[in-house]
Enzyme design. Structure first.
Site, PDB file in Angstrom:
ATOM      1  N   SER A  51       0.831  -1.200   0.000  1.00 52.52           N
ATOM      2  CA  SER A  51       0.000   0.000   0.000  1.00 52.52           C
ATOM      3  C   SER A  51       0.865   1.249   0.000  1.00 52.52           C
ATOM      4  CB  SER A  51      -0.958  -0.042   1.187  1.00 52.52           C
ATOM      5  OG  SER A  51      -1.877   1.024   1.147  1.00 52.52           O
ATOM      6  N   ASP A 107      -3.184   6.131  -3.546  1.00 56.93           N
ATOM      7  CA  ASP A 107      -1.940   5.540  -3.047  1.00 56.93           C
ATOM      8  C   ASP A 107      -1.458   4.477  -4.025  1.00 56.93           C
ATOM      9  OD1 ASP A 107      -3.942   3.701  -2.481  1.00 56.93           O
ATOM     10  OD2 ASP A 107      -3.152   3.150  -0.522  1.00 56.93           O
ATOM     11  N   ASP A 148      -1.333   1.269  -4.417  1.00 57.34           N
ATOM     12  CA  ASP A 148      -2.155   0.139  -4.862  1.00 57.34           C
ATOM     13  C   ASP A 148      -3.595   0.555  -5.113  1.00 57.34           C
ATOM     14  OD1 ASP A 148      -2.623   0.483  -2.105  1.00 57.34           O
ATOM     15  OD2 ASP A 148      -3.287  -1.580  -1.883  1.00 57.34           O
ATOM     16  N   ASP A 160      -6.213   1.826  -3.431  1.00 57.46           N
ATOM     17  CA  ASP A 160      -7.405   1.526  -2.653  1.00 57.46           C
ATOM     18  C   ASP A 160      -7.808   2.689  -1.752  1.00 57.46           C
ATOM     19  OD1 ASP A 160      -5.386   1.293  -0.773  1.00 57.46           O
ATOM     20  OD2 ASP A 160      -5.972  -0.687  -0.056  1.00 57.46           O
TER      21      ASP A 160
END
Length: 618
Positions: A171, A325, A327, A329
């Site tokens: 993340s 961010d 990734d 999400d």
């Protein structure tokens, strides 16, 4: 020669332990890697580190076994070690998941798993490692060969009907980190009892060699199947279906922060009809070092990470900045403070974004005649209580008693009924509308926030105007966050010591206000400091979380160790009544009162931390 080299390494480890350079737990794990056959492929690197006397690195890498937290397994990468991410610990994680699913379904049953990964260093190698291991365990593996977003992985689990999913990502963590995020067949992150069951299987796997199927062989035999465009199209269609407004007149600067978000957020905004989406060129290309992000930590919670996008928005006259961010999400947003994009800009907190989107979704559904009393929203115990006021004023349900971690929101959606789910979020910038996934989704959040800006623009209003209207109606809610970072084995000990102090010797006053109640979700009890009355039982949820209620309405703070990073978090909440206000100056005064209370609370919490952990490393 190998035996002699091993004996010499074992002797060096013993001396380092005796001299206090290596913990007993690290020495124990190192000896296993030196002497047991499953770890033979990693022995040369281990011996080299021992010969070079890299005791601090070895202690951090071996002193514990990296556990599953709120987001699975996440931490620093290092080629060897039990407490870090490398091909061995990734393989153990994948085989542990495989063995757990097999124990539930049977070895003769068809079993499948989908695997995706972000653009971090080693993510491709880790994803392929998982694919080889799962194929070796008898699974059909669906593998995205190119980087994808985490919510797409959640969607793919459901779309492909898999028994589980793996997302290789850390993340918003620093470039040094990576992670193994484990998903159940629901598309949500694994929860009890599955998480402990998987951990038990991972521990069992750590004792043996792990068979693999070569990538080329798996692809040729069909046990490893490469997927991409069809799932991408279905995902974007599912995101666009969550639209609540036709307004599209907004100019947007969007940055994926060197992550994978353009394939999710960018595509969703374009597919939904937003024609003016300017992808920030300097942060457009995936880059595991996050080279052009201030501080090189691509976290949209941190205002300064949005500064390059804000500069572009000023230059181009945009209405909105959206950042996802790495990734994709979670999102962060920035807005102009005044009527001109060329002037000052401000970022919003995760709680402000959540309250705005919750109110906007409720409002739009009311206008469309689609809001029912059995609709409900979901947040966590450390997200803004303002959402409850919004829900109650709309006559819908509110589920706000959850621990931190979107997996609990996903679980509540399934328990309470997906058909009635309206909106969910947590304060750390994660949002969801729809049931196409069971995880936070930056693409949905970006779409909804763009629609909010465009809808208000059509009415001659701004998002900050809208937020002030919510404050006038519900009260001024303010929040603050304190992060204390403690690295390595000694850091873990400090976090545990601080949580123990908060339980055994809690502060009596914070910010000049008495602590009137302590809710301990680890011990499942509620206590009143200074009272002789015994603690009262506290029901679920169960987790390492403490909530301290203070002697002022709407004022409290919470403390919990992070499940994915080496830190302890303090969440501060305050509310100032606004129902009596008649003008903007009164609201400004209420905001100042809330801010001052939060500042006094933060000062006292910092003092308390310093008294309990005097040698802190922040």
């Amino acid at each position: 020669m190998s035996t002699t080299a091993n004996d010499d390494s074992v002797a060096r480890v013993a001396r380092a332990t005796a001299e206090g350079n290596l913990s007993e737990s690290a020495a124990r794990n190192i000896r296993r890697w030196l002497t047991e056959s499953p770890f033979a492929p990693h022995r040369d690197r281990l011996r080299a580190d021992i010969e070079q006397g890299r005791w601090q690195e070895l202690d951090n890498a071996f002193f514990a076994v990296l556990e599953f937290g709120t987001g699975g397994r996440r931490g620093r990468m290092y080629p060897i070690g039990t407490n870090v991410l490398n091909e061995r610990t990734i393989a153990e994680s994948a085989r542990g998941l495989a063995d757990y699913v097999t124990s539930r379904k049977g070895s003769d049953a068809e079993r499948s798993c989908v695997i995706a990964r972000d653009a971090r260093r080693n993510s491709k190698e880790f994803a392929e490692c998982c694919a080889r291991v799962l194929a070796g365990a008898g699974f059909t593996v669906y593998l995205f060969p190119e980087p994808r977003s985490t919510p797409l992985l959640s969607f793919a689990v459901r779309h492909l009907g898999c028994d589980g999913g793996i997302m290789i990502t850390a993340s918003h963590n620093p470039p040094s980190d990576n992670g193994f995020k484990c998903y159940a067949g629901t598309g949500g992150q694994v929860i009890p009892p599955d998480d402990s069951g998987i951990i038990a299987c991972v521990e069992a796997v750590s004792e043996r060699e792990i068979p693999e199927v070569a990538m080329e062989q798996g692809i040729q035999e069909g046990t490893i199947r490469l997927v991409g465009e069809e799932v991408d199209r279905a995902f974007i269609a599912a995101v666009v279906a969550q639209s609540v407004s036709d307004a599209r007149n907004a100019s947007i600067v969007y940055t994926p922060m060197h992550g994978v978000g353009e394939s999710a957020c960018g595509e969703a905004l374009r597919a939904a009809g937003f024609a003016k989406v300017n992808v920030l060129e300097s942060q457009r290309q995936p880059d595991p070092d996050f080279s052009n992000v201030p501080g090189h930590v691509a976290n949209p919670e941190v205002p300064r990470t949005l500064e390059p996008a804000i500069e572009e928005a000023r230059r181009t006259g945009a209405d909105l900045v959206i950042a996802s961010d790495p990734d994709a999400d979670r999102i962060g947003v920035a807005l102009p403070v005044g009527p001109s994009s060329a002037g000052a800009w401000t970022t919003l907190t995760g709680n402000q974004i959540g309250a705005l989107l919750a109110a906007f979704v409720v409002e739009q559904c009311q206008k469309a005649g689609g809001l029912r009393p059995d609709h409900y929203m979901v947040t966590t115990l450390v997200s803004t209580p303002m959402t409850r006021s919004i829900a109650e004023s709309a006559g819908i349900g509110m589920e706000d008693d959850l621990l931190v971690g979107f997996k609990w929101i996903g679980q509540r959606i399934d328990r309470a009924g997906p058909g009635n789910f309206l909106f969910g979020f947590e304060e750390s910038h994660g949002y969801l509308r729809g049931t196409h996934v069971r995880d936070k989704d930056a693409a949905v959040a970006a779409l909804l926030f763009a629609e909010l800006v465009a809808s208000l623009k059509d009415r001659g209003r701004t998002v900050l105007d809208y937020l002030d209207e919510l404050y006038r109606k519900h009260g001024h809610y303010g929040e603050a966050l304190i992060n204390k970072v403690y690295e390595g084995r000694t850091g873990l000990e400090k976090i545990r010591s601080l949580m123990a102090a908060l339980r055994e010797d809690p502060p009596q006053q914070i910010g000049g206000l008495a602590v009137t109640q302590v809710d301990d979700y680890g011990r499942h009890e509620s206590r009143r400091p200074g009272s002789s009355a015994p603690p009262t039982p506290l029901p679920e949820p169960s987790g390492d979380l403490l909530i301290f209620t203070l002697d002022a309405p709407g004022t409290r703070f919470a403390a919990r160790p992070s499940g994915t990073e080496p830190k302890i978090k303090f969440y501060l909440f305050a509310r100032t009544e606004t129902s009596h206000l008649t003008d903007g100056a009164g609201l400004d005064a209420a905001k100042a009162e809330t801010a001052q209370r939060l500042e006094r609370m933060a000062e006292d919490i910092h003092r308390y931390i310093a008294s309990k952990v005097p040698e802190e490393t922040a």
